[in-house]
Write a protein that holds these residues in place. Structure first.
Motif, PDB file in Angstrom:
ATOM      1  N   SER A  94       0.829  -1.204   0.000  1.00  0.00           N
ATOM      2  CA  SER A  94       0.000   0.000   0.000  1.00  0.00           C
ATOM      3  C   SER A  94       0.863   1.254   0.000  1.00  0.00           C
ATOM      4  O   SER A  94       0.723   2.129  -0.842  1.00  0.00           O
ATOM      5  N   ARG A  95       1.742   1.374   1.005  1.00  0.00           N
ATOM      6  CA  ARG A  95       2.720   2.463   1.111  1.00  0.00           C
ATOM      7  C   ARG A  95       2.064   3.843   1.138  1.00  0.00           C
ATOM      8  O   ARG A  95       2.568   4.809   0.571  1.00  0.00           O
ATOM      9  N   ILE A  96       0.928   3.927   1.839  1.00  0.00           N
ATOM     10  CA  ILE A  96       0.171   5.177   1.876  1.00  0.00           C
ATOM     11  C   ILE A  96       0.244   5.806   3.271  1.00  0.00           C
ATOM     12  O   ILE A  96      -0.141   5.180   4.255  1.00  0.00           O
ATOM     13  N   GLU A  97       0.750   7.025   3.345  1.00  0.00           N
ATOM     14  CA  GLU A  97       0.581   7.859   4.530  1.00  0.00           C
ATOM     15  C   GLU A  97      -0.558   8.820   4.228  1.00  0.00           C
ATOM     16  O   GLU A  97      -0.594   9.425   3.160  1.00  0.00           O
ATOM     17  N   ALA A  98      -1.484   8.960   5.177  1.00  0.00           N
ATOM     18  CA  ALA A  98      -2.672   9.762   4.864  1.00  0.00           C
ATOM     19  C   ALA A  98      -3.320  10.309   6.126  1.00  0.00           C
ATOM     20  O   ALA A  98      -3.160   9.764   7.214  1.00  0.00           O
ATOM     21  N   PRO A 149       2.368  -4.785   8.343  1.00  0.00           N
ATOM     22  CA  PRO A 149       3.624  -4.848   7.586  1.00  0.00           C
ATOM     23  C   PRO A 149       3.382  -4.340   6.165  1.00  0.00           C
ATOM     24  O   PRO A 149       2.475  -4.813   5.487  1.00  0.00           O
ATOM     25  N   ASP A 150       4.183  -3.377   5.738  1.00  0.00           N
ATOM     26  CA  ASP A 150       3.943  -2.731   4.447  1.00  0.00           C
ATOM     27  C   ASP A 150       5.308  -2.311   3.877  1.00  0.00           C
ATOM     28  O   ASP A 150       5.857  -1.287   4.275  1.00  0.00           O
ATOM     29  N   ARG A 154       0.870   6.550   9.312  1.00  0.00           N
ATOM     30  CA  ARG A 154       2.263   6.956   9.129  1.00  0.00           C
ATOM     31  C   ARG A 154       3.181   5.745   9.242  1.00  0.00           C
ATOM     32  O   ARG A 154       2.908   4.791   9.959  1.00  0.00           O
ATOM     33  N   TRP A 155       4.313   5.824   8.524  1.00  0.00           N
ATOM     34  CA  TRP A 155       5.362   4.836   8.689  1.00  0.00           C
ATOM     35  C   TRP A 155       5.945   4.899  10.109  1.00  0.00           C
ATOM     36  O   TRP A 155       6.085   5.990  10.680  1.00  0.00           O
ATOM     37  N   ILE A 168      -9.489   3.438   1.514  1.00  0.00           N
ATOM     38  CA  ILE A 168      -8.295   2.784   0.992  1.00  0.00           C
ATOM     39  C   ILE A 168      -8.222   1.370   1.581  1.00  0.00           C
ATOM     40  O   ILE A 168      -8.979   1.010   2.484  1.00  0.00           O
ATOM     41  N   ARG A 169      -7.294   0.586   1.059  1.00  0.00           N
ATOM     42  CA  ARG A 169      -7.111  -0.796   1.501  1.00  0.00           C
ATOM     43  C   ARG A 169      -6.043  -0.858   2.589  1.00  0.00           C
ATOM     44  O   ARG A 169      -4.927  -0.378   2.397  1.00  0.00           O
TER      45      ARG A 169
END
Length: 491
Positions: free
Chosen positions: A17-21, A45-46, A80-81, A469-470
């Motif tokens: 996914s790698r989405i920060e939002a 885990p992403d 966030r990461w 989002i997923r």
């Protein structure tokens, strides 16, 4: 150029996914009780970059923390990461530098000796801090309001072990955080640490001892007088790592142990007592409690390995029927001179894992337990794939006092992530509150957050919070009130 592998761990619903939002005021079907004022934190885990060596297991992705902020009947979303040392080194390089899961022999030479942790297993709130946890490394501290990363902690330098569990417990009597670390002197070592941490972050106790053999020590339990460590033979060796095999392999030839460590007064590591039984698989713990001289330890148990991504140590094929896991009570008697268990009792015929309780009953006799349930009798349409490799298609509730059970099925094209209990108030009766959990909408490639009345789950969710989002498969999460973490109501 990012080239993620065309494998189950990286495609379908598991596509990175790698989405920060930040998304305010999520769409809600039903109603969120207005008295809910706090946040549900969870982690997935992403992977930030494609695997360095072409493929890997999904458990090796970088930690991505999600916060669902509940206030005034609405829910806001922040993600966030967890910016670990690994994340920062790879971000600077623009590519993956660390190799296979738990195998430092496969790392780029420029990162040899750096902390390999991904902070991807639990989002745990304690003492007003957010701990992003992975059991092969120290605890990563994050701000619970902004989700900014502060960095790894050794508790003001007092912690001498190299690792910190992803499953700490809070002692309901003292308020202390009880924890441990395995492989505490480094990869594959049998060394264990036992920790007691105060709410202000002071490490009050650190004890060292050894396991009977090196094993994945993923979870544990406490009672008022003891800490309980189950040693199950998901094990490894340098030969496995040198051969490039998955770090853990399940060894059906080894016995299972339950270590009982006294934790009051002047108890030392030398006081630990090991009980022994035949081979089985067990990972998470629902709870444990004392009954006179007896100690009851409730854990989902399977005859054989439940994790196909950690194969049989002798490369035997995965045994699906023997991987079925059922909540089982292990009993040991501290008054006995025997190293044998005093008894084992299956507590339910519901097959499942990821057990949770009302955490205010940690280590005490308890009535309610929730878990993810696999019901193979229900219709299944895996459109988009199974996020975890296991189809957790029901939420289950066990009432240990009455012996009654409830389940709720999420439908043929959905699956569920771990439940979490939210008490109605600090002094509410056990089980008086809500269950919150993520639901994977496999065909639509998105997720919902579901909210249930905790003791009436069969009625279905009282609210479905639509996430546009997923969310990838997540592992563990926890609730905190706004006061606990300093959340202010948005203007």
């Amino acid at each position: 150029m990012a080239q993620f592998p065309d494998s189950p761990a990286f495609t379908g619903f598991n596509t990175p996914s790698r989405i920060e939002a930040d998304i305010d005021d999520l769409d809600i079907k039903g109603a969120v009780p207005r008295e809910l004022d706090g946040a549900f934190y969870r982690v997935q885990p992403d992977p930030q970059f494609a695997p360095r060596l072409g493929d890997d297991i999904a458990f090796n992705g970088d930690g991505m923390i999600t916060m669902f902020r509940f206030h005034e009947g609405r829910v806001d979303f922040k993600q966030r990461w967890a910016r670990t040392d690994k994340w920062k080194l790879e971000k600077a390089a623009g590519k993956g530098l660390f190799g296979h899961y738990r195998n430092p022999l496969t790392d780029d030479e420029t990162v040899q000796g750096h902390i390999r942790g991904t902070a991807n297993t639990n989002a745990f709130i304690y003492g007003g801090k957010l701990y992003a946890l992975k059991e092969d490394s120290p605890a990563l501290v994050m701000d619970p309001v902004t989700l900014e990363t502060e960095g790894y902690t050794w508790f003001n330098g007092a912690m001498t072990g190299q690792t910190f569990t992803a499953h700490p417990k809070i002692d309901p009597a003292t308020g202390d955080m009880i924890a441990f670390g395995y492989a505490a002197k480094g990869v594959l070592t049998k060394d264990m640490t036992y920790y007691v941490v105060s709410p202000d972050g002071v490490l009050k106790k650190e004890l060292w001892f050894e396991l009977p053999y090196y094993a994945m020590m993923h979870d544990f339990a406490i009672t008022p007088d003891y800490a309980l460590f189950h040693v199950v033979p998901s094990t490894s060796s340098w030969e496995r790592l040198e051969a490039g095999k998955p770090h853990f392999g399940f060894d059906t030839s080894l016995p299972v142990y339950l270590g009982v460590l006294p934790r009051r007064g002047d108890a030392t590591a030398a006081d630990i007592r090991w009980f022994k039984r035949d081979n089985c698989f067990a990972s998470h713990v629902m709870n444990a409690f004392q009954d006179g001289t007896k100690i009851h330890f409730d854990t989902p148990e399977a005859k054989n390995n439940m994790f196909p991504f950690f194969p049989d140590i002798d490369d035997k094929p995965f045994n699906g029927p023997e991987s079925a896991s059922f909540l089982t009570r292990w009993t040991v008697d501290m008054a006995s001179n025997s190293p044998d268990f005093a008894g084992r009792q299956r507590l339910t015929n519901m097959m499942g894992e990821f057990p949770r309780i009302d955490e205010r009953r940690t280590g005490l006799p308890y009535r309610y337990g929730w878990m993810l349930v696999i019901d193979p009798a229900k219709p299944v349409e895996l459109k988009g794939g199974s996020p975890s490799g296991m189809l957790m298609n029901c939420l289950g509730l066990i009432d240990h006092e009455t012996g009654t059970e409830q389940t709720w099925w999420c439908g043929p094209v959905s699956s569920l992530q771990e439940p979490c209990f939210i008490p109605r108030s600090d002094d509410a009766a056990e089980g008086d509150g809500w269950i919150v959990q993520v639901c994977n909408r496999l065909e639509e490639h998105r997720s919902d957050l579901l909210l249930f009345d905790a003791t009436e789950i069969a009625k279905g969710p009282i609210a479905e919070i639509r996430i546009p989002i997923r969310l990838r498969f997540g592992l563990h999460g926890n609730w905190a009130t706004a006061a606990e973490v300093g959340l202010k109501t948005p203007a």
